[in-house]
Design a protein around this motif. Structure first.
Motif, PDB file in Angstrom:
ATOM      1  N   PRO A 291      23.671 -50.057  -7.696  1.00  0.00           N
ATOM      2  CA  PRO A 291      24.471 -49.053  -8.758  1.00  0.00           C
ATOM      3  C   PRO A 291      24.805 -49.762  -9.735  1.00  0.00           C
TER       4      PRO A 291
ATOM      5  N   ARG B 162      24.533 -41.511 -15.747  1.00  0.00           N
ATOM      6  CA  ARG B 162      23.848 -40.524 -14.819  1.00  0.00           C
ATOM      7  C   ARG B 162      23.027 -41.620 -13.613  1.00  0.00           C
TER       8      ARG B 162
ATOM      9  N   TYR C  30      23.483 -44.390 -12.910  1.00  0.00           N
ATOM     10  CA  TYR C  30      24.579 -45.012 -11.812  1.00  0.00           C
ATOM     11  C   TYR C  30      25.131 -44.078 -10.802  1.00  0.00           C
ATOM     12  N   LEU C  31      25.456 -42.916 -11.041  1.00  0.00           N
ATOM     13  CA  LEU C  31      25.914 -41.983  -9.993  1.00  0.00           C
ATOM     14  C   LEU C  31      24.932 -41.457  -9.197  1.00  0.00           C
ATOM     15  N   GLU C  32      23.646 -41.297  -9.483  1.00  0.00           N
ATOM     16  CA  GLU C  32      22.484 -40.904  -8.668  1.00  0.00           C
ATOM     17  C   GLU C  32      22.374 -42.294  -7.598  1.00  0.00           C
TER      18      GLU C  32
END
Lengths: 234, 83
Positions: free
Chosen positions: A133, A142, A144-146
């Motif tokens: 991440p 997005r 990063y969050l995924e």
């Protein structure tokens, strides 16, 4: 001069002459409410060092070498006066007696369960370098969050696998394992457990562990022990 | 949970079954295991703060620990299992 404590045993369980503890001080018996504590004089609470840790453990092993299984005390049980030490032990006398019965005649083994070995240059298990991440960059929100969600899901899968492996190990080795205390794995270690085994069952335990290893060739088992029953006295 | 008679009489010495003596394991194999047990487990009766290892960076403690690689631990464990 203060008092440093090593272990609690039944009344009359005394150290032999010549046994030395921390700072080479003689270990002597301290009678406390029907229990006998192994103790030595010490001016101040000790800071942990490899040498002191080994010495603490060595005194407890000596106490466990005979026919008695005392309760190991955690490193650092120091009292300014003999009276305070006796009062502290006596205050929980019923707990100590119960714990002495629980671990009577038993020793502890530590088992770490690891997955298959890694090839040279391969990333540590549970962490994909292409899916880090932090490497995704601050602007790719997005992504990063995924990536974070995937990493957390992978971690949870590892933890669940570790729990299942620990359960399986406990079930396969009962008896002779009397009790098992699981811990969370980390890094390459999928699971870690401490197992309480009657001393008379140690050969049977070793045989059972060898058989379990053979039945699980894809895993690696690192076994240490026997230990005094540190993990089963609280 | 273990079963057995309750220790209702505190003055009765508890008879112990016979068994092998508790020898110390090889030093390099056991040090990390020893540290976690001696510092983080066992009975606590002192009111003083007790140093534990959970969540503590051992390097910052200044402990000069030699942590064997997993491969070495395995090899030693295999040797020990055969004894």
């Amino acid at each position: 001069m203060g008092l440093y404590l090593y272990c609690i045993g039944p009344e009359g369980h005394r150290p032999g002459a010549g046994l030395r503890g921390l700072e080479e001080e003689p270990v002597h018996p301290l009678e406390a409410g029907g229990l006998t504590v192994w103790a030595s004089s010490l001016e101040a609470p000790p800071s942990p060092s490899p040498g002191r840790i080994r010495r603490h453990d060595r005194v407890i092993r000596t106490a466990t070498a005979g026919a008695v299984t005392p309760l190991p005390l955690r490193f650092g049980q120091w009292f300014a006066t003999r009276r305070e030490a006796v009062e502290s032990v006596d205050k929980r006398k019923s707990d100590h007696l119960r714990a002495l019965e629980d671990v009577r005649g038993s020793v502890e083994f530590g088992v770490r369960i690891l997955g298959p070995g890694r090839a040279t240059g391969e990333a540590p298990s549970g962490r994909e370098t292409t899916d880090d991440p932090e490497a995704a960059g601050a602007g790719a929100g997005r992504a990063y969050l995924e990536a974070l969600a995937r990493r957390q899901a992978d971690e949870e899968k590892r933890r669940e696998r570790g729990r299942a492996l620990a359960r399986e190990l406990g079930e396969r080795l009962v008896p002779p394992v009397r009790r098992q205390r699981p811990e969370a794995g980390s890094g390459d270690v999928l699971a870690a457990v401490s197992q309480l085994v009657a001393r008379t069952d140690v050969p049977r335990y070793r045989g059972g562990m060898r058989a379990h290893r053979k039945s699980r060739p894809e895993l690696r088992f690192v076994v240490s022990g026997p230990w005094p029953p540190y993990s089963f006295v609280t | 949970m273990t079963t057995g008679p309750a220790a209702s009489d505190p003055t009765v010495a508890l008879p112990e079954p016979p068994g092998p003596p508790l020898a110390a394991p090889p030093d390099d194999l056991a040090l990390s295991e020893m540290v976690s047990r001696v510092l983080d487990r066992g009975v606590v009766i002192s009111g003083e703060a007790v140093l534990g290892v959970a969540g503590v960076d051992l390097v910052h403690l200044g402990l000069d620990l030699v942590l064997t690689s997993v491969a070495t631990l395995e090899e030693r464990a295999e040797e020990g299992a055969g004894s």
